[in-house]
Design an enzyme around this catalytic site. Structure first.
Site, mmCIF file in Angstrom:
data_model
loop_
_atom_site.group_PDB
_atom_site.id
_atom_site.type_symbol
_atom_site.label_atom_id
_atom_site.label_comp_id
_atom_site.label_asym_id
_atom_site.label_seq_id
_atom_site.Cartn_x
_atom_site.Cartn_y
_atom_site.Cartn_z
ATOM 1 N N ASP A 161 0.984 -1.245 0.083
ATOM 2 C CA ASP A 161 -0.035 -0.162 0.101
ATOM 3 C C ASP A 161 0.843 1.246 -0.097
ATOM 4 O OD1 ASP A 161 -2.439 -1.760 0.505
ATOM 5 O OD2 ASP A 161 -1.325 -2.182 2.332
ATOM 6 N N HIS A 189 -4.533 -3.390 6.169
ATOM 7 C CA HIS A 189 -4.380 -3.704 4.813
ATOM 8 C C HIS A 189 -5.531 -4.000 4.334
ATOM 9 C CE1 HIS A 189 -3.240 -5.136 0.982
ATOM 10 N NE2 HIS A 189 -3.543 -6.260 1.193
HETATM 11 P P1 NAI Z 1 -1.710 -18.340 -4.313
HETATM 12 O O1 NAI Z 1 -3.402 -19.032 -3.889
HETATM 13 O O2 NAI Z 1 -1.354 -18.273 -5.364
HETATM 14 O O3 NAI Z 1 -0.983 -19.312 -3.190
HETATM 15 C C1 NAI Z 1 -0.997 -19.490 -2.026
HETATM 16 C C2 NAI Z 1 -0.315 -20.542 -1.418
HETATM 17 O O4 NAI Z 1 -0.504 -20.810 -0.269
HETATM 18 C C3 NAI Z 1 -0.945 -21.972 -2.379
HETATM 19 O O5 NAI Z 1 -0.110 -22.790 -2.959
HETATM 20 C C4 NAI Z 1 -1.700 -22.680 -0.975
HETATM 21 O O6 NAI Z 1 -1.483 -24.215 -1.194
HETATM 22 C C5 NAI Z 1 -0.827 -22.253 0.132
HETATM 23 N N1 NAI Z 1 -1.292 -22.471 1.478
HETATM 24 C C6 NAI Z 1 -2.678 -22.282 1.849
HETATM 25 N N2 NAI Z 1 -2.525 -22.548 3.109
HETATM 26 C C7 NAI Z 1 -1.533 -22.929 3.713
HETATM 27 C C8 NAI Z 1 -1.097 -23.203 4.711
HETATM 28 N N3 NAI Z 1 -1.873 -23.365 5.965
HETATM 29 N N4 NAI Z 1 0.209 -23.432 5.241
HETATM 30 C C9 NAI Z 1 1.051 -23.380 3.810
HETATM 31 N N5 NAI Z 1 0.604 -23.133 2.647
HETATM 32 C C10 NAI Z 1 -0.663 -22.747 2.658
HETATM 33 O O7 NAI Z 1 -2.015 -16.868 -3.363
HETATM 34 P P2 NAI Z 1 -1.142 -15.754 -3.713
HETATM 35 O O8 NAI Z 1 -1.519 -14.879 -4.760
HETATM 36 O O9 NAI Z 1 0.219 -16.163 -3.451
HETATM 37 O O10 NAI Z 1 -1.194 -14.801 -2.338
HETATM 38 C C11 NAI Z 1 -1.179 -15.234 -1.028
HETATM 39 C C12 NAI Z 1 -1.955 -14.491 -0.023
HETATM 40 O O11 NAI Z 1 -1.302 -13.235 -0.015
HETATM 41 C C13 NAI Z 1 -3.346 -14.256 -0.177
HETATM 42 O O12 NAI Z 1 -4.006 -14.357 0.856
HETATM 43 C C14 NAI Z 1 -3.258 -12.865 -0.690
HETATM 44 O O13 NAI Z 1 -4.814 -12.314 -0.393
HETATM 45 C C15 NAI Z 1 -2.306 -12.326 0.059
HETATM 46 N N6 NAI Z 1 -1.801 -10.890 -0.516
HETATM 47 C C16 NAI Z 1 -1.722 -9.950 0.542
HETATM 48 C C17 NAI Z 1 -1.105 -8.756 0.106
HETATM 49 C C18 NAI Z 1 -0.899 -7.875 1.139
HETATM 50 O O14 NAI Z 1 -0.444 -6.428 0.498
HETATM 51 N N7 NAI Z 1 -0.730 -7.847 2.500
HETATM 52 C C19 NAI Z 1 -1.204 -8.489 -1.331
HETATM 53 C C20 NAI Z 1 -1.248 -9.618 -2.186
HETATM 54 C C21 NAI Z 1 -1.788 -10.745 -1.856
#
Ligand code: NAI
Length: 327
Positions: A161, A189
């Site tokens: 952000d 966030h």
């Molecule tokens: P993604 O769905 O591509 O990858 C997430 C991965 O986490 C998946 O491979 C899944 O199997 C794994 N996973 C789920 N539960 C788990 C657990 N208990 N232990 C270990 N691994 C686990 O999602 P992406 O795009 O990589 O995003 C990840 C997170 O980041 C989402 O929650 C998204 O909303 C968040 N995010 C946060 C931002 C921020 O500024 N704080 C910005 C963009 C995304």
């Protein structure tokens, strides 16, 4: 040469993981002289573990000089063993028709488990960054589940952000983004965050003075920054990944190596500053030095800013109340 440090990353086979791991291994996060051991966690699901194997093969094929080891895990109790840095990226996204309470409960379970595991096996100085959404509340849950670790070791990512706001301001003023100082984003966030450029300077000049347009601030800038994540999903069909990974690198690098007097934004447990109740995981302006962050004090909060801060605080205390029964 330096002794390797252990960096745990959860959700390692996901989108952000793919944009993040290679940069950690190349030295962009902890310095070009700091060897790292990657401790990668994915869910036990066969598909996720296979995807993780593929990512590890690619990491090996980069032959990074600083990559001193790579481990694949399906259990946080082994993934977090002795870890010095933990980037908690994996979480459960909101599925179709999923209620907010359900989302909080599913993620509550994940971050209670991971907080307990960090408490049991991580380095006592572990620096934790939560990226997985809802990031602030997930970080709060992990912190509360790790009573033997200092609360200040738990942080949430507001840096994306912050970087988004900096980029909008550079474009608006026609100045270089690298010249922006004293910018911050208060709160959660989420679209309620309050990106605040009242104190910001660019090339030494006041950003507010240069722009001199309060309507632009309220009607264009704040909604653009607040809804940027949704705009990227609409355009790309997927949520921000490379920019999120980049922000995670920035957050950890500045925390570990220092911000050289520059303000950066981190989601941290409040110490009561600016009337934010203690322990609320809130975006604050901080400076960092010797591995510690310090909240920038003494900023004037005007009526509009107070209104914005109250709104994002209310959202966070509601989320916190929504998970209280789990803790
Ligand atoms: P993604 O769905 O591509 O990858 C997430 C991965 O986490 C998946 O491979 C899944 O199997 C794994 N996973 C789920 N539960 C788990 C657990 N208990 N232990 C270990 N691994 C686990 O999602 P992406 O795009 O990589 O995003 C990840 C997170 O980041 C989402 O929650 C998204 O909303 C968040 N995010 C946060 C931002 C921020 O500024 N704080 C910005 C963009 C995304």
């Amino acid at each position: 040469s330096k002794k390797p440090v252990r960096v745990a990353v959860t959700g390692a086979a996901g989108q952000i993981g793919y944009a993040l791991l290679f940069r950690i291994a190349s030295g962009e996060m902890l310095g070009k002289d700091q060897p790292v051991i990657l401790q990668l966690l994915e869910i036990p699901d066969e598909k996720a573990q296979n995807a993780l194997k593929g990512v590890i093969m690619e990491l090996e094929d980069c032959a990074f000089p600083l990559l001193a080891g790579i481990e694949a895990h399906s259990d946080p109790m082994t993934a977090f063993k002795d870890t010095d840095y933990a980037l908690l990226v994996g979480s459960r996204p909101r599925g179709p028709g999923m209620e907010r309470a359900e989302l909080l409960a599913v993620n509550g379970a994940i971050f209670i488990g991971q907080g307990k595991a960090l408490n049991a096996v991580a380095s006592r100085n572990v620096k934790v960054l939560v990226v997985g959404n809802p990031a602030n509340t997930n970080a709060y849950i992990a912190m509360k589940s790790a009573p033997d670790l200092p609360a200040k070791n738990f942080t949430a990512m507001l840096r994306l952000d912050h970087n988004r706001a900096a980029s909008q301001l550079a474009a608006k003023t026609g100045m270089a983004v690298s010249d922006i100082e004293k910018l911050t984003v208060w709160g959660n966030h989420s679209p309620t965050m309050y990106a605040d450029y009242r104190f910001a300077t660019i090339g030494g000049e006041s950003v507010k003075g240069l722009i001199n347009d309060e309507t632009w601030n309220r009607e264009t800038f704040l909604p653009t920054v607040g809804k940027r994540g949704a705009a990227i999903i609409a355009a790309r069909g997927l949520s921000s990944a490379a920019s999120a990974a980049n922000a995670a690198i920035d957050h950890m690098r500045d925390w570990a190596l220092g911000s050289n007097g520059k303000w950066v934004t981190m989601g941290i447990p409040s110490d009561g500053s600016y009337g934010i109740p203690k322990d609320v995981m809130f975006g604050f302006p901080v400076t960092t030095e010797n591995g510690e962050y310090k909240i920038v004090q003494g900023l004037d909060i005007d009526a509009f800013s107070q209104e914005c801060i109250n709104k994002t605080l209310k959202e966070l205390t509601d989320e916190q109340a929504g998970v209280a029964h789990l803790l």
